[in-house]
Write an enzyme that holds these catalytic residues in place. Sequence first.
Site, PDB file in Angstrom:
ATOM      1  N   GLN A   1     -77.295 -42.006  40.022  1.00 22.46           N
ATOM      2  CA  GLN A   1     -76.511 -41.245  40.997  1.00 22.46           C
ATOM      3  C   GLN A   1     -75.396 -40.487  40.268  1.00 22.46           C
ATOM      4  OE1 GLN A   1     -75.246 -43.803  44.285  1.00 22.46           O
ATOM      5  NE2 GLN A   1     -77.105 -45.014  43.974  1.00 22.46           N
TER       6      GLN A   1
HETATM    7  N1  LIG Z   1     -95.235 -44.072  44.169  1.00 20.07           N
HETATM    8  C1  LIG Z   1     -94.414 -44.519  43.210  1.00 20.07           C
HETATM    9  N2  LIG Z   1     -93.171 -44.927  43.534  1.00 20.07           N
HETATM   10  C2  LIG Z   1     -92.378 -45.372  42.534  1.00 20.07           C
HETATM   11  C3  LIG Z   1     -92.805 -45.429  41.184  1.00 20.07           C
HETATM   12  N3  LIG Z   1     -91.786 -45.908  40.431  1.00 20.07           N
HETATM   13  C4  LIG Z   1     -90.765 -46.139  41.274  1.00 20.07           C
HETATM   14  N4  LIG Z   1     -91.103 -45.823  42.545  1.00 20.07           N
HETATM   15  C5  LIG Z   1     -90.269 -45.943  43.747  1.00 20.07           C
HETATM   16  O1  LIG Z   1     -89.182 -45.039  43.640  1.00 20.07           O
HETATM   17  C6  LIG Z   1     -88.002 -45.602  44.242  1.00 20.07           C
HETATM   18  C7  LIG Z   1     -86.850 -45.633  43.256  1.00 20.07           C
HETATM   19  O2  LIG Z   1     -87.148 -46.509  42.193  1.00 20.07           O
HETATM   20  P1  LIG Z   1     -86.026 -47.118  41.218  1.00 20.07           P
HETATM   21  O3  LIG Z   1     -86.751 -47.775  40.113  1.00 20.07           O
HETATM   22  O4  LIG Z   1     -85.038 -47.920  41.979  1.00 20.07           O
HETATM   23  O5  LIG Z   1     -85.331 -45.766  40.722  1.00 20.07           O
HETATM   24  P2  LIG Z   1     -84.114 -45.628  39.699  1.00 20.07           P
HETATM   25  O6  LIG Z   1     -84.450 -44.476  38.809  1.00 20.07           O
HETATM   26  O7  LIG Z   1     -83.825 -46.907  39.034  1.00 20.07           O
HETATM   27  O8  LIG Z   1     -82.912 -45.197  40.668  1.00 20.07           O
HETATM   28  P3  LIG Z   1     -81.312 -45.393  40.418  1.00 20.07           P
HETATM   29  O9  LIG Z   1     -81.083 -46.809  40.038  1.00 20.07           O
HETATM   30  O10 LIG Z   1     -80.651 -45.035  41.712  1.00 20.07           O
HETATM   31  O11 LIG Z   1     -80.931 -44.430  39.341  1.00 20.07           O
HETATM   32  C8  LIG Z   1     -88.391 -47.007  44.740  1.00 20.07           C
HETATM   33  O12 LIG Z   1     -88.741 -46.916  46.098  1.00 20.07           O
HETATM   34  C9  LIG Z   1     -89.619 -47.324  43.896  1.00 20.07           C
HETATM   35  O13 LIG Z   1     -90.476 -48.233  44.545  1.00 20.07           O
HETATM   36  C10 LIG Z   1     -94.140 -45.002  40.880  1.00 20.07           C
HETATM   37  O14 LIG Z   1     -94.628 -45.015  39.749  1.00 20.07           O
HETATM   38  N5  LIG Z   1     -94.895 -44.552  41.947  1.00 20.07           N
END
Ligand SMILES: Nc1nc2c(ncn2[C@@H]2O[C@H](COP(=O)(O)OP(=O)(O)OP(=O)(O)O)[C@@H](O)[C@H]2O)c(=O)[nH]1
Length: 183
Positions: free
Chosen positions: A75
């Site tokens: 974020q």
């Molecule tokens: N379809 C799909 N969804 C995914 C994949 N990887 C992550 N997601 C989804 O994307 C969303 C965000 O995933 P996070 O891993 O929390 O993302 P992040 O980059 O860590 O986000 P921040 O911590 O806010 O920076 C979640 O709902 C996950 O389930 C993927 O390979 N495919």
Amino acid sequence: MAGLFRKVYDWLLRTFWATEMDVTMIGLQNAGKTSLLRVLSGAEFTIDSIPTVGFNMKRVQRGHVTLKCWDLGGQPRFRPMWERYCRGVNAIVFIVDIADMDLLPMAREELHALMCNPTLEGIPLLVLGNKSDLPDKLSVDELIDAMDLKNIAHREVSCYGISAKEETNLDAVIQWLMKFAHK
Ligand SMILES: Nc1nc2c(ncn2[C@@H]2O[C@H](COP(=O)(O)OP(=O)(O)OP(=O)(O)O)[C@@H](O)[C@H]2O)c(=O)[nH]1
Ligand SMILES: [Mg+2]
């Protein structure tokens, strides 16, 4: 018998040739950084991943190499700390949601701004287009263009398409990172 030799060999490697490397994972919110790290460390993928506040660290063990992975919040309020956590690491992984076209210009801007920092010169960069399981997504070539990767200089840059959800191409990610275990 071969299995026993393999076990002894792995034990010797781990005991006498243990190597730890630092990897920092960045990218905009919702790209899938925490999900990828969870899956790499052997846990299950979950759809209800919680946004990371600050950072989170996990160790991923592969043979004699331990990848100490720093997963930073994506974020806007957490982005100013990316540079500090990228200093001196063996490799930087920048994760992009390739099914979210609206956020691509912002992802490109943040990546280029970060890579301009003289403190990060020479650190290898792996750009991962995540969520390749979704229907309307960019190809790797389109991602390379959209992120303007050809204009990132003074370092090794690679780009792969992956899916944390379906565990697609994750071995290639680990293999690429392990090349930089010894700086
Ligand atoms: N379809 C799909 N969804 C995914 C994949 N990887 C992550 N997601 C989804 O994307 C969303 C965000 O995933 P996070 O891993 O929390 O993302 P992040 O980059 O860590 O986000 P921040 O911590 O806010 O920076 C979640 O709902 C996950 O389930 C993927 O390979 N495919
Ligand atoms: Mg996260």
